[in-house]
Design an enzyme around this catalytic site. Structure first.
Site, PDB file in Angstrom:
ATOM      1  N   LYS A  44      77.428  20.890 -19.489  1.00 19.89           N
ATOM      2  CA  LYS A  44      77.214  20.927 -20.932  1.00 19.89           C
ATOM      3  C   LYS A  44      77.687  19.598 -21.524  1.00 19.89           C
ATOM      4  O   LYS A  44      78.651  18.998 -21.037  1.00 19.89           O
ATOM      5  CB  LYS A  44      78.024  22.090 -21.524  1.00 19.89           C
ATOM      6  CG  LYS A  44      78.034  22.167 -23.043  1.00 19.89           C
ATOM      7  CD  LYS A  44      76.687  22.532 -23.629  1.00 19.89           C
ATOM      8  CE  LYS A  44      76.716  22.561 -25.154  1.00 19.89           C
ATOM      9  NZ  LYS A  44      75.354  22.748 -25.707  1.00 19.89           N
ATOM     10  N   MET A  70      73.349  25.837 -30.920  1.00 26.58           N
ATOM     11  CA  MET A  70      74.609  26.233 -30.288  1.00 26.58           C
ATOM     12  C   MET A  70      75.809  25.561 -30.956  1.00 26.58           C
ATOM     13  O   MET A  70      76.871  26.166 -31.089  1.00 26.58           O
ATOM     14  CB  MET A  70      74.586  25.893 -28.799  1.00 26.58           C
ATOM     15  CG  MET A  70      73.373  26.443 -28.041  1.00 26.58           C
ATOM     16  SD  MET A  70      73.188  28.226 -28.190  1.00 26.58           S
ATOM     17  CE  MET A  70      74.533  28.756 -27.163  1.00 26.58           C
ATOM     18  N   CYS A 127      71.757  15.256 -29.893  1.00 26.13           N
ATOM     19  CA  CYS A 127      72.114  16.630 -30.293  1.00 26.13           C
ATOM     20  C   CYS A 127      71.678  16.873 -31.737  1.00 26.13           C
ATOM     21  O   CYS A 127      72.135  16.182 -32.645  1.00 26.13           O
ATOM     22  CB  CYS A 127      73.607  16.887 -30.178  1.00 26.13           C
ATOM     23  SG  CYS A 127      74.027  18.530 -30.815  1.00 26.13           S
ATOM     24  N   THR A 269      65.057  26.564 -21.169  1.00 28.40           N
ATOM     25  CA  THR A 269      64.660  27.893 -21.633  1.00 28.40           C
ATOM     26  C   THR A 269      64.445  28.874 -20.474  1.00 28.40           C
ATOM     27  O   THR A 269      64.959  29.994 -20.500  1.00 28.40           O
ATOM     28  CB  THR A 269      63.384  27.781 -22.490  1.00 28.40           C
ATOM     29  OG1 THR A 269      63.656  26.944 -23.614  1.00 28.40           O
ATOM     30  CG2 THR A 269      62.924  29.144 -22.981  1.00 28.40           C
TER      31      THR A 269
HETATM   32  C1  DHB Z   1      73.482  21.163 -28.485  1.00 31.98           C
HETATM   33  C2  DHB Z   1      72.122  21.065 -28.507  1.00 31.98           C
HETATM   34  C3  DHB Z   1      71.516  19.940 -27.994  1.00 31.98           C
HETATM   35  O1  DHB Z   1      70.160  19.798 -27.970  1.00 31.98           O
HETATM   36  C4  DHB Z   1      72.279  18.930 -27.471  1.00 31.98           C
HETATM   37  O2  DHB Z   1      71.692  17.843 -26.994  1.00 31.98           O
HETATM   38  C5  DHB Z   1      73.643  19.036 -27.463  1.00 31.98           C
HETATM   39  C6  DHB Z   1      74.244  20.156 -27.970  1.00 31.98           C
HETATM   40  C7  DHB Z   1      74.133  22.335 -29.045  1.00 31.98           C
HETATM   41  O3  DHB Z   1      73.699  22.853 -30.072  1.00 31.98           O
HETATM   42  O4  DHB Z   1      75.157  22.776 -28.463  1.00 31.98           O
END
Ligand code: DHB
Length: 308
Positions: A44, A70, A127, A269
């Site tokens: 992550k 998220m 993000c 997904t």
């Molecule tokens: C999140 C979503 C993303 O597309 C990303 O690159 C990093 C974090 C998120 O919402 O956690």
């Protein structure tokens, strides 16, 4: 069928891996990826501090894809730095995804994570889900500044995860920037930011954060992902390794990414929806597809898309 690939000199036992964000936040999730058929373990995106992320519901799957906001839930970079040696024990590449809530966070995280020696580092410039924080990847000057700062620190292969671009002028602008920053590979694309999914039955949005706006993934974004892979593949004359991400739900979807120039693909997904067992299905489907078309390896079809 040979589904092994190489990215920036690092060998991957399979061309399929998780996309950052999908089932890769906790130690337990990362260990499950380690034991699975995934060709790499991608973490992550990590921030300085541990984060709970946005309030739920914050992920919603629908027939054409998914929407999420998220909000960067993660353990914080120190926890991932400590986990990296254990993850490397699975004998496949570990890709650490680093993010930040401001530009100054990136060098701090890059230094500690580089010291932990993942096989590759992916710098997330895209993000879309932090309220009030625009995606760095849509600001070419900020992207250049940031990439140059972390490049001085990172000694393992360094990639950047970019948002989708929708105009050839932006592919050229960012291609020029990336060409000046010593980037070793690209990951294309992050979710298509700030879409809105509506439930007509309840007359509501489907996720809670940001009034329902969130990043789109899955089948509906595949043409956007393929276009970005193709555009950057051409910009760099086939010499920049590209991880294709976006809309890979089947082996044939992966084949399309490879034709456009991807060296490997990531799944988001479909991994969230089906779990890590999906890796074996994707391998079988891709192997069958390649065999039918007379290819002896996945590498052989890379970039072979024909134009009319
Ligand atoms: C999140 C979503 C993303 O597309 C990303 O690159 C990093 C974090 C998120 O919402 O956690």
């Amino acid at each position: 069928m040979d589904l092994t690939v190489d990215i920036a000199g690092v060998k991957f036992p399979s061309c399929f891996m998780n996309a950052s964000g999908a089932l890769c936040v906790t130690r337990e999730e990362l260990l499950v990826l380690g034991r699975s058929h995934a060709g790499a373990i991608v973490t992550k995106s990590m921030t300085i501090e541990a984060r709970q992320g946005n309030p739920g519901p914050r992920y919603y799957g629908f027939p054409g894809g998914s929407i999420n906001s998220m909000g960067l839930p993660n353990l914080g970079y120190k926890a991932y730095a400590e986990l990296i040696p254990e993850l490397k024990g699975f004998g496949k590449p570990v890709i650490a995804s680093i993010a930040g809530l401001c530009e100054d966070d990136f060098p701090t995280i890059a230094q500690a994570i580089n010291d932990a020696k993942p096989d590759l580092i992916e710098v997330n410039l895209s993000c879309p889900n932090i309220p009030g924080k625009p995606q760095i990847g849509y600001d070419a000057d900020a992207s250049e500044r940031l990439m140059k700062r972390v490049r001085k620190i990172i000694t393992v292969p360094m990639g950047v995860k970019l948002p989708p671009y929708f105009d050839p002028a932006h592919h050229k602008l960012m291609g020029d920037v990336i060409g000046r920053c010593g980037v070793d590979f690209l990951n294309l694309i992050n979710s298509v930011g700030n879409g809105l999914v509506v439930d007509p039955e309840t007359e509501t949005v489907v996720i809670k954060p940001k009034g329902g706006f969130g990043g789109l993934g899955g089948t509906i974004i595949k043409p956007v992902a393929l276009a970005n892979v193709r555009a950057f593949w051409k910009y760099f004359n086939g010499k920049m390794p590209i991880i294709g991400t976006g809309g890979v739900m089947s082996g044939v979807d992966a084949f399309e990414h490879f034709l456009c120039g991807a060296s490997a693909v990531q799944i988001g997904t479909v991994l969230v929806e089906k779990g890590v067992q999906v890796f074996t299905r994707l391998e079988q489907e891709l192997a069958g597809c390649l065999e039918k078309k007379g290819y002896k390896s996945v590498v052989e079809c890379r970039g072979k898309l024909k134009e009319l």
